[in-house]
Design a protein around this motif. Structure first.
Motif, PDB file in Angstrom:
ATOM      1  N   SER A 263       0.831  -1.207   0.000  1.00 47.50           N
ATOM      2  CA  SER A 263       0.000   0.000   0.000  1.00 47.50           C
ATOM      3  C   SER A 263       0.863   1.253   0.000  1.00 47.50           C
ATOM      4  O   SER A 263       0.561   2.242  -0.691  1.00 47.50           O
ATOM      5  N   LEU A 266       2.429   1.996  -3.457  1.00 45.70           N
ATOM      6  CA  LEU A 266       1.517   2.607  -4.420  1.00 45.70           C
ATOM      7  C   LEU A 266       1.119   4.023  -4.027  1.00 45.70           C
ATOM      8  O   LEU A 266       0.857   4.855  -4.890  1.00 45.70           O
ATOM      9  N   VAL A 267       1.075   4.311  -2.726  1.00 48.42           N
ATOM     10  CA  VAL A 267       0.855   5.699  -2.310  1.00 48.42           C
ATOM     11  C   VAL A 267       2.005   6.570  -2.815  1.00 48.42           C
ATOM     12  O   VAL A 267       1.794   7.681  -3.321  1.00 48.42           O
ATOM     13  N   VAL A 270       1.507   7.203  -6.496  1.00 47.12           N
ATOM     14  CA  VAL A 270       0.420   8.138  -6.790  1.00 47.12           C
ATOM     15  C   VAL A 270       0.809   9.575  -6.441  1.00 47.12           C
ATOM     16  O   VAL A 270       0.491  10.517  -7.170  1.00 47.12           O
ATOM     17  N   LEU A 420      -7.865  12.682  -4.606  1.00 47.39           N
ATOM     18  CA  LEU A 420      -7.696  11.437  -5.361  1.00 47.39           C
ATOM     19  C   LEU A 420      -9.033  11.149  -6.034  1.00 47.39           C
ATOM     20  O   LEU A 420     -10.020  10.856  -5.361  1.00 47.39           O
ATOM     21  N   SER A 424      -8.857   7.435 -10.090  1.00 46.98           N
ATOM     22  CA  SER A 424      -7.571   7.089  -9.488  1.00 46.98           C
ATOM     23  C   SER A 424      -7.743   6.104  -8.329  1.00 46.98           C
ATOM     24  O   SER A 424      -6.874   5.253  -8.093  1.00 46.98           O
ATOM     25  N   ARG A 427      -8.104   2.724  -9.945  1.00 45.03           N
ATOM     26  CA  ARG A 427      -6.811   2.290 -10.485  1.00 45.03           C
ATOM     27  C   ARG A 427      -5.877   1.864  -9.358  1.00 45.03           C
ATOM     28  O   ARG A 427      -5.128   0.885  -9.497  1.00 45.03           O
ATOM     29  N   TYR A 428      -5.910   2.578  -8.215  1.00 41.43           N
ATOM     30  CA  TYR A 428      -5.066   2.218  -7.083  1.00 41.43           C
ATOM     31  C   TYR A 428      -5.378   0.790  -6.617  1.00 41.43           C
ATOM     32  O   TYR A 428      -4.463  -0.021  -6.396  1.00 41.43           O
ATOM     33  N   ASP A 431      -4.234  -1.768  -9.140  1.00 38.91           N
ATOM     34  CA  ASP A 431      -2.774  -1.854  -9.138  1.00 38.91           C
ATOM     35  C   ASP A 431      -2.260  -2.600  -7.904  1.00 38.91           C
ATOM     36  O   ASP A 431      -1.244  -3.304  -7.974  1.00 38.91           O
TER      37      ASP A 431
END
Length: 449
Positions: A263, A266-267, A270, A420, A424, A427-428, A431
């Motif tokens: 997590s 990916l943060v 982004v 966000l 998005s 997508r997060y 992903d």
């Protein structure tokens, strides 16, 4: 109909650290603070049937007498509209009566109904109770008991303790052993010399990390939202569940640490930050005297991860000690944290707050390296994504919740779409699934030992 109780004592004390933490969050979320209500449905055990309404009410009275948090409210005049500087107290009552709703409908629907409005924190008992009966006759048998908790009275683990004790009361008529220390006792310990020492150590971690983390993770406005700005997307994925189990087994760590690390990666992707600061919700039940207390002990820890460590295996390796530091920092005095935020924000000339949360709400941990790649990849076809919630207020910008669901691992992302977008958010989550499925079978994964 009411549950009448008569406990052994009453009293007043400051809020515990856990109560203070959730109270601050509730106030920042009002008027949408019903968001924090949660509940449990207990099907009456077969050996306790038939259960009359009168007997159910009697047993529930015994539960409330045993667990003092269920008859503890805020001091009068301290609702969500109180002045910011007002200092709340917890007030334990010895006697009282809690209303009961009786229904012959669906238990889950009754839970939703009881949870859909915010509590009156000073005027209402912190427990709402529903009984589901098998018919409309006076002597109808109770089939399910529905409990909805105010978050000031219990967290998820505290609710599980209450449900376990309720089951024992139904089956045996009593719970063995004395109850654990109450929130009143805990508040007094936290202000003792040993409690203050624990708070000081935690504050040192927050202070050190606040000086090096990005001021906030989601600092770039994304768009003007349509409708309510707060939305929740929920991904349910069996593939993700299997992949995380495999990674945890191969690396000798917990599935929660795997999810926390991924997590964070990916943060970072982004937001563009190469250091991720995330606030994991920690149960804080490592102290033996508090392990079985029905109260809210959960608090945010501060997890900081440098994302420049190479591939996911390297990042996961760094995440293990970082997670331990975060868990230790979660048992802290929120007043210390508030002071640090003010002081270091002033030093850095910008507001310091990650606004990025992680809450693993699962109670079962399973690591298993045997899942094969074909099975995991095929399971991705079963993944679902829904949008179960939207509202106007939330005290955060990015909140992840992990839950065990019948269809696999549930990952809910509640986010402020001003930072966000909904696109998005989706997508997060997609992903996250892809990253961990790929990592589960990447050649860098080698069994530990």
């Amino acid at each position: 109909m009411n549950i009448r109780f008569s406990g052994s004592r009453s009293g007043t004390a400051p809020l515990t650290w856990g109560q203070r933490a959730i109270w601050d969050t509730i106030r920042k979320t009002a008027p949408d603070d019903h968001y924090f209500n949660f509940g449990r449905v207990l099907a009456v055990p077969r050996r306790a049937r038939p259960l009359t309404v009168a007997r159910a009410v009697e047993v529930l009275g015994a539960l409330v007498e045993r667990h003092e948090s269920l008859r503890t409210r805020l001091s009068a005049g301290l609702g969500t509209n109180a002045e910011p500087g007002a200092e709340p107290s917890q007030v334990l009552e010895a006697t009282g009566a809690i209303p009961v709703t009786v229904s012959d409908g669906d238990p889950e629907r009754l839970l939703e109904t009881l949870a859909e409005t915010a509590f009156d924190y000073a005027g209402e008992w912190p427990l709402r109770v529903g009984l589901v009966v098998s018919g409309e006759t006076v002597d109808a048998a109770v089939t399910h008991i529905v409990l909805v908790f105010c978050h000031l009275a219990a967290d998820g683990l505290g609710a599980e303790i209450a449900i376990t004790d309720l089951r024992l009361l139904l089956l045996r008529g009593a719970v063995p052993g004395p109850p654990s220390p109450s929130p009143l006792d805990l508040a007094r310990w936290q202000r003792s010399a040993p409690g203050l020492r624990v708070a000081r150590l935690a504050a040192e971690h927050w202070e050190n990390e606040y000086r090096r983390i990005p001021p906030t993770m989601f600092d770039r406005p994304a768009a003007v939202p349509e409708g309510p700005p707060i939305w929740r997307a929920q991904l349910i994925s069996r593939a993700l569940d299997l992949a995380v189990q495999r990674i945890a087994a191969v690396h000798g760590t917990s599935t929660s640490t795997v999810l926390l690390a991924a997590s964070s990666v990916l943060v970072g992707a982004v937001t563009g930050h190469d250091v991720c600061a995330m606030l994991p919700i920690v149960g804080n039940r490592f102290r033996e005297d508090a392990a079985h207390t029905v109260t809210t002990l959960s608090q945010e820890g501060l997890f900081v991860l440098d994302l420049r460590g190479g591939d996911f295996a390297e990042v996961l390796k760094a995440a293990k000690p970082a997670a331990l530091r975060a868990y230790r920092s979660a048992y802290h005095d929120p007043a210390d944290r508030d002071r640090l935020i003010e002081r270091i924000s002033l030093e850095r000339s910008t507001r310091i707050h990650p606004y990025c949360c992680f809450n693993d709400m699962r109670f079962v941990e399973r690591a298993d390296a045997s899942h094969d790649e074909r099975t995991v990849r095929q399971a991705m076809d079963e993944t679902t994504l829904t949008w179960p919630l939207s509202q106007d207020q939330l005290n955060c910008r990015f909140c992840l919740h992990m839950t065990g669901e019948p269809g696999g691992l549930g990952v809910s992302l509640t986010a402020d779409t001003r930072y966000l977008s909904r696109e998005s958010m989706e997508r997060y989550l997609r992903d996250l699934e892809s990253l961990l499925v790929e990592a589960a079978f990447h050649e860098v994964l080698e069994p530990v030992g």
